[in-house]
Design an enzyme around this catalytic site. Structure first.
Site, mmCIF file in Angstrom:
data_model
loop_
_atom_site.group_PDB
_atom_site.id
_atom_site.type_symbol
_atom_site.label_atom_id
_atom_site.label_comp_id
_atom_site.label_asym_id
_atom_site.label_seq_id
_atom_site.Cartn_x
_atom_site.Cartn_y
_atom_site.Cartn_z
ATOM 1 N N ARG A 54 0.843 -1.212 0.000
ATOM 2 C CA ARG A 54 0.000 0.000 0.000
ATOM 3 C C ARG A 54 0.875 1.259 0.000
ATOM 4 N NH1 ARG A 54 -2.194 2.343 4.434
ATOM 5 N NH2 ARG A 54 -2.379 0.361 5.558
ATOM 6 N N TYR A 107 -15.799 17.083 -15.059
ATOM 7 C CA TYR A 107 -16.243 15.698 -14.928
ATOM 8 C C TYR A 107 -17.201 15.565 -13.737
ATOM 9 C CZ TYR A 107 -16.029 10.652 -14.380
ATOM 10 O OH TYR A 107 -16.359 9.331 -14.257
ATOM 11 N N ASP A 179 -6.898 18.453 -15.134
ATOM 12 C CA ASP A 179 -7.332 17.105 -15.505
ATOM 13 C C ASP A 179 -7.204 17.042 -17.027
ATOM 14 O OD1 ASP A 179 -8.745 14.867 -16.366
ATOM 15 O OD2 ASP A 179 -10.343 15.082 -14.878
ATOM 16 N N LYS A 204 -8.754 5.763 -19.318
ATOM 17 C CA LYS A 204 -9.091 6.196 -20.674
ATOM 18 C C LYS A 204 -7.906 5.955 -21.617
ATOM 19 C CE LYS A 204 -12.689 7.319 -18.274
ATOM 20 N NZ LYS A 204 -12.952 8.655 -17.739
HETATM 21 C C1 LIG Z 1 -13.282 9.177 -16.414
HETATM 22 C C2 LIG Z 1 -12.844 10.516 -15.968
HETATM 23 C C3 LIG Z 1 -12.483 10.761 -14.624
HETATM 24 C C4 LIG Z 1 -12.641 9.712 -13.538
HETATM 25 O O1 LIG Z 1 -11.816 8.618 -13.766
HETATM 26 P P1 LIG Z 1 -12.183 7.123 -13.234
HETATM 27 O O2 LIG Z 1 -10.983 6.352 -13.693
HETATM 28 O O3 LIG Z 1 -13.465 6.718 -13.859
HETATM 29 O O4 LIG Z 1 -12.269 7.223 -11.742
HETATM 30 C C5 LIG Z 1 -12.023 12.027 -14.295
HETATM 31 N N1 LIG Z 1 -11.916 12.992 -15.214
HETATM 32 C C6 LIG Z 1 -12.262 12.791 -16.511
HETATM 33 C C7 LIG Z 1 -12.140 13.930 -17.480
HETATM 34 C C8 LIG Z 1 -12.737 11.559 -16.929
HETATM 35 O O5 LIG Z 1 -13.089 11.373 -18.216
#
Ligand SMILES: *Cc1c(COP(=O)(O)O)cnc(C)c1O
Length: 386
Positions: A54, A107, A179, A204
């Site tokens: 962890r 998001y 982000d 993604k």
């Molecule tokens: C999918 C997404 C997240 C969250 O990510 P997870 O892996 O689903 O927790 C945050 N920001 C953006 C822009 C996203 O597309």
């Protein structure tokens, strides 16, 4: 010793006389010490050995080095999801009495984490519309500790001038976090543009095959180390097995992103030329409101394309139900092309006024363009529009 004892201990933890080309998967939760003195050396920082997964694990560390390199960062950490990265980053850097400013178009998970969770702990949260972020000097207030924004933004693919917002934050001593999930480190380098931290949902494009849930934060050591401590305590670390899958995926990020960019550009241009489509949203098109910002700060325009079928939800649904090659699924950034309806998913439950503010209409369709042959993708879109 007896069979039950031997089968547990024999063959474990030995480092064989082998020099592997790739990093082995260290599927271990804990690490052995040779002596009490070795335990002391670990805790006193005299040896950089491992204690507990962890905290730190060799497989996870190896992928963190790759992710830091991708964003040209001093250091990076991976998380059990993008939301693990969001929550650990924010909780590491703000406390009661501080204000977080977040872009209003964001998001949904980030929005709800800030508004529904963080706000219960004495942190005030303010959502800034895009027009305010275009004049960022006025955005941070006296209590602002951290400013969080995305570029490009789902599903309109509006872009924020990262260098401008980051420099406004720096002048005020506010931590800026981007982000950058929709761009990936191939298309956009927020740290080089002056942002303090960059975050990605590695679920993604970084993972890229729709089979790993993970997140990443990268930046300067002094800003990332508090996030590491928070990650240990929130328990948002990534396990070694998905870390190894992620490490394997990012080796092909460049070739995948070049193809995502090219396929998406071709799809966007074809849709823009199609009279059945009322509007196309792609930062690479000159018709996009933020084309100039995107062209200045992005190497490629990414794999996401949105378009509008005259604001008509029924038409969008008919299109959605007719696609054959595009898969009807949320998420993005994988090798397979996906199709989703923002008002039914990411902007679900928005009032008409909220939709208007987000620039989303009921006739909007969002595409994540995969790595299939572009002619096959365009043929599917055309038959579904018929
Ligand atoms: C999918 C997404 C997240 C969250 O990510 P997870 O892996 O689903 O927790 C945050 N920001 C953006 C822009 C996203 O597309």
């Amino acid at each position: 010793m007896h069979q039950d004892t031997r089968v547990i201990h024999i063959g474990e933890g030995q480092v064989p006389e082998a020099d592997p080309l790739t990093t082995p998967i260290y599927e271990t939760t804990t690490f052995r010490f040779a002596s009490a003195a070795a335990v002391e050396d670990y805790y006193e920082g005299r040896a950089s050995s491992f204690l507990y997964s962890r905290y730190r694990n060799p497989t996870v560390l190896a992928v963190e080095e790759k992710l830091a390199a991708l964003d040209d960062a001093e250091t990076a950490r991976v998380f059990s999801s993008g939301m693990g990265a969001v929550s650990s980053t924010v909780m590491a850097h703000v406390g009661a009495g501080d204000e977080v400013v977040c872009a209003a178009a964001i998001y949904g998970g980030t929005l709800h984490f800030l508004q529904d969770v963080l706000a219960r702990f004495g942190v005030s949260v303010r959502f800034a519309p895009l027009e305010e972020l275009a004049e960022p000097d006025q955005v941070p207030g006296p209590a602002t500790k951290l400013l969080w924004f995305e570029s490009p933004i789902n599903p309109t693919l509006r872009c924020v001038d990262i260098a401008r917002v980051a420099s406004a934050c720096r002048r005020r001593g506010v931590i800026s976090v981007v982000d950058s999930t929709f761009a990936s480190p191939y298309n956009q380098q927020p740290l080089a543009l002056g942002a303090d931290l960059v975050m990605h949902s590695a679920t993604k494009f970084l993972g890229g095959h729709s089979d790993v849930t993970a997140g990443v934060v990268a930046g300067r050591r002094d800003l990332v180390e508090p996030i590491d401590l928070t990650r240990r305590l929130l328990g948002t670390v990534l396990d070694p097995l998905p870390a190894a899958q992620l490490g394997r995926s990012v080796k092909t990020l460049g070739v995948r992103m070049a193809r995502h960019n090219e396929n998406a550009r071709r799809v966007a241009e074809a849709l823009e030329a199609d009279p059945r489509v009322s509007r196309v949203y792609y930062p690479g098109l000159e018709s996009h409101p933020d084309h100039r910002i995107a062209a200045a700060q992005m190497r490629g325009f990414g794999g996401m394309v949105s378009f509008d079928l005259g604001g008509d939800y029924q038409r969008a649904c008919r299109f959605f139900d007719r696609v054959r090659l595009f898969q009807r699924a949320t998420s993005l950034g994988g090798v397979e092309s996906l199709c989703s309806l923002p008002v039914a998913t990411s902007q679900r439950g928005y009032t008409a006024a909220q939709l208007e503010r987000a620039g989303v209409t009921p006739g909007m369709v969002r595409l994540s363009i995969g790595l299939e042959d572009p002619a096959d993708l365009m043929a599917d879109l055309s038959q579904a529009l018929a």
